[in-house]
Design an enzyme around this catalytic site. Structure first.
Site, PDB file in Angstrom:
ATOM      1  CG  ASP A 119      -1.373  -2.025  -4.019  1.00  0.00           C
ATOM      2  OD1 ASP A 119      -0.733  -0.985  -3.773  1.00  0.00           O
ATOM      3  OD2 ASP A 119      -1.620  -2.897  -3.169  1.00  0.00           O
ATOM      4  CD1 TRP A 120       0.474  -5.294  -1.359  1.00  0.00           C
ATOM      5  CD2 TRP A 120       1.159  -7.361  -1.839  1.00  0.00           C
ATOM      6  NE1 TRP A 120       1.576  -5.555  -0.584  1.00  0.00           N
ATOM      7  CE2 TRP A 120       2.015  -6.820  -0.855  1.00  0.00           C
ATOM      8  CE3 TRP A 120       1.399  -8.660  -2.302  1.00  0.00           C
ATOM      9  CZ2 TRP A 120       3.097  -7.531  -0.328  1.00  0.00           C
ATOM     10  CZ3 TRP A 120       2.470  -9.364  -1.775  1.00  0.00           C
ATOM     11  CH2 TRP A 120       3.306  -8.803  -0.800  1.00  0.00           C
ATOM     12  CD1 TRP A 160       2.380   1.435   1.829  1.00  0.00           C
ATOM     13  CD2 TRP A 160       0.847   2.326   3.156  1.00  0.00           C
ATOM     14  NE1 TRP A 160       1.408   0.487   2.036  1.00  0.00           N
ATOM     15  CE2 TRP A 160       0.454   1.005   2.841  1.00  0.00           C
ATOM     16  CE3 TRP A 160       0.019   3.090   3.987  1.00  0.00           C
ATOM     17  CZ2 TRP A 160      -0.713   0.438   3.332  1.00  0.00           C
ATOM     18  CZ3 TRP A 160      -1.152   2.513   4.483  1.00  0.00           C
ATOM     19  CH2 TRP A 160      -1.519   1.209   4.153  1.00  0.00           C
ATOM     20  CG  ASP A 246       0.956   5.360  -7.738  1.00  0.00           C
ATOM     21  OD1 ASP A 246       1.039   5.735  -6.542  1.00  0.00           O
ATOM     22  OD2 ASP A 246       1.081   4.176  -8.088  1.00  0.00           O
ATOM     23  CG  HIS A 276      -1.561   3.432  -5.435  1.00  0.00           C
ATOM     24  ND1 HIS A 276      -0.459   2.876  -6.058  1.00  0.00           N
ATOM     25  CD2 HIS A 276      -2.041   2.464  -4.599  1.00  0.00           C
ATOM     26  CE1 HIS A 276      -0.269   1.640  -5.614  1.00  0.00           C
ATOM     27  NE2 HIS A 276      -1.216   1.365  -4.733  1.00  0.00           N
TER      28      HIS A 276
END
Length: 299
Positions: A119-120, A160, A246, A276
């Protein structure tokens, strides 16, 4: 600048998270990190979380990698976990998060790093690795990428993003649970909520979705593009291990494999049954892959 610090008692007796807190100053803010495993002459495994999680996400992976003889560093990004939380949204930018993370790595003088990112954690980690190549030995990425805004975002991401900016109360634990295939127990959901006593603590979590470059004119697009030019020449080992469930990052692994030279001939894996937040669904499996990846690609 208004800075909030989550009370320590919010982190007491969290399930599966026995780690002693450590802190370092990054530009006048206190950044928390987990530091497990041998510290002398051990290679470093840097585990970077994303949105809206914190180092708790890696709780099942940290012991596996530490037991294999590696020093595991798992920080909480500023605005998350036990790290300080700035209330004003304008303080947070893509570049500022990159800067904080770079200061953190330099402050601890981390070297021979194996980057573990999702992710980030990847949006930041891949940038930082590209801009500080001498400190990184290898990279393993899951459910992440490095967007430049040249490609339109997925419908799932746009949904999202819209949700994160309009919902009156951002339900952190609920969001994490919704990104997993396996249902999270109530006490684990509560642990993801623990850093955020009320909405005033959630500014960073609110802002992150808006910082993803979605057009070429985005403030972070040029710097990410420059990082890509480095990654396209990256010869160090690069491994992908994406979840097959995901919808947000589906296909990003193929892009990384195709464009990064160090990904060639690596045993890339699709983790069946992984959503995810792969650390929740397949954490120990990914941790074992990381250990094997390091052992097979010793410098």
């Amino acid at each position: 600048m208004t800075v909030l610090r989550t009370p320590d008692d919010r982190f007491e007796k969290l399930p599966g998270y026995p780690f002693i807190p450590n802190y370092v100053d990054v530009g006048g803010l206190r950044m928390h990190y987990v530091d497990e495993g041998p510290r002398q002459s051990a290679e470093v495994v840097l585990m970077l979380h994303g949105e809206p999680t914190w180092s708790y996400l890696y709780r099942t992976m940290i012991p596996v990698v530490a037991r294999a003889g590696y020093r595991v560093i798992a920080p909480d990004l500023i605005g998350f976990g036990r790290s300080d939380k700035v209330v004003e949204p304008d303080v947070y930018s893509y570049q500022q998060h990159v800067d904080w993370l770079t200061v953190f790595i330099n402050a601890l003088d981390l070297r021979s790093i194996t980057l573990v990112c999702q992710d980030w954690g990847g949006l930041l980690g891949l940038r930082v690795a590209a801009e500080n190549q001498e400190r990184f030995a290898r990279i393993t990425a899951s459910n992440t990428g490095l967007p430049t805004g040249d490609q339109p975002p997925s419908a799932a991401f746009l949904q999202w993003q819209q949700f994160s900016q309009t919902v009156p109360e951002l339900p952190i634990g609920f969001i994490v649970s919704g990104g997993c295939v396996n249902k999270l127990p109530a006490e684990v959901i509560a642990a993801y909520d623990a850093p955020f006593p009320d909405e005033s603590y959630k500014t960073a979590a609110r802002v992150f979705p808006k910082l993803v470059p979605t057009s070429p004119g985005d403030p972070a697009a040029a710097a990410n593009g420059a990082a890509w030019q480095t990654l396209k020449q990256w010869q160090k080992p690069f491994l992908t291990a994406f979840g097959d469930k995901d919808p947000i990052t589906a296909g990003a692994d193929r892009i990384l494999q195709a464009l990064i030279p160090g990904a060639k001939n690596q045993p890339h894996t699709t983790l069946t049954g992984g959503g995810h937040f792969i650390q929740e669904d397949k954490g120990e499996e990914w941790a074992q892959l990381i250990v094997q990846f390091i052992q097979q690609n010793q410098t």
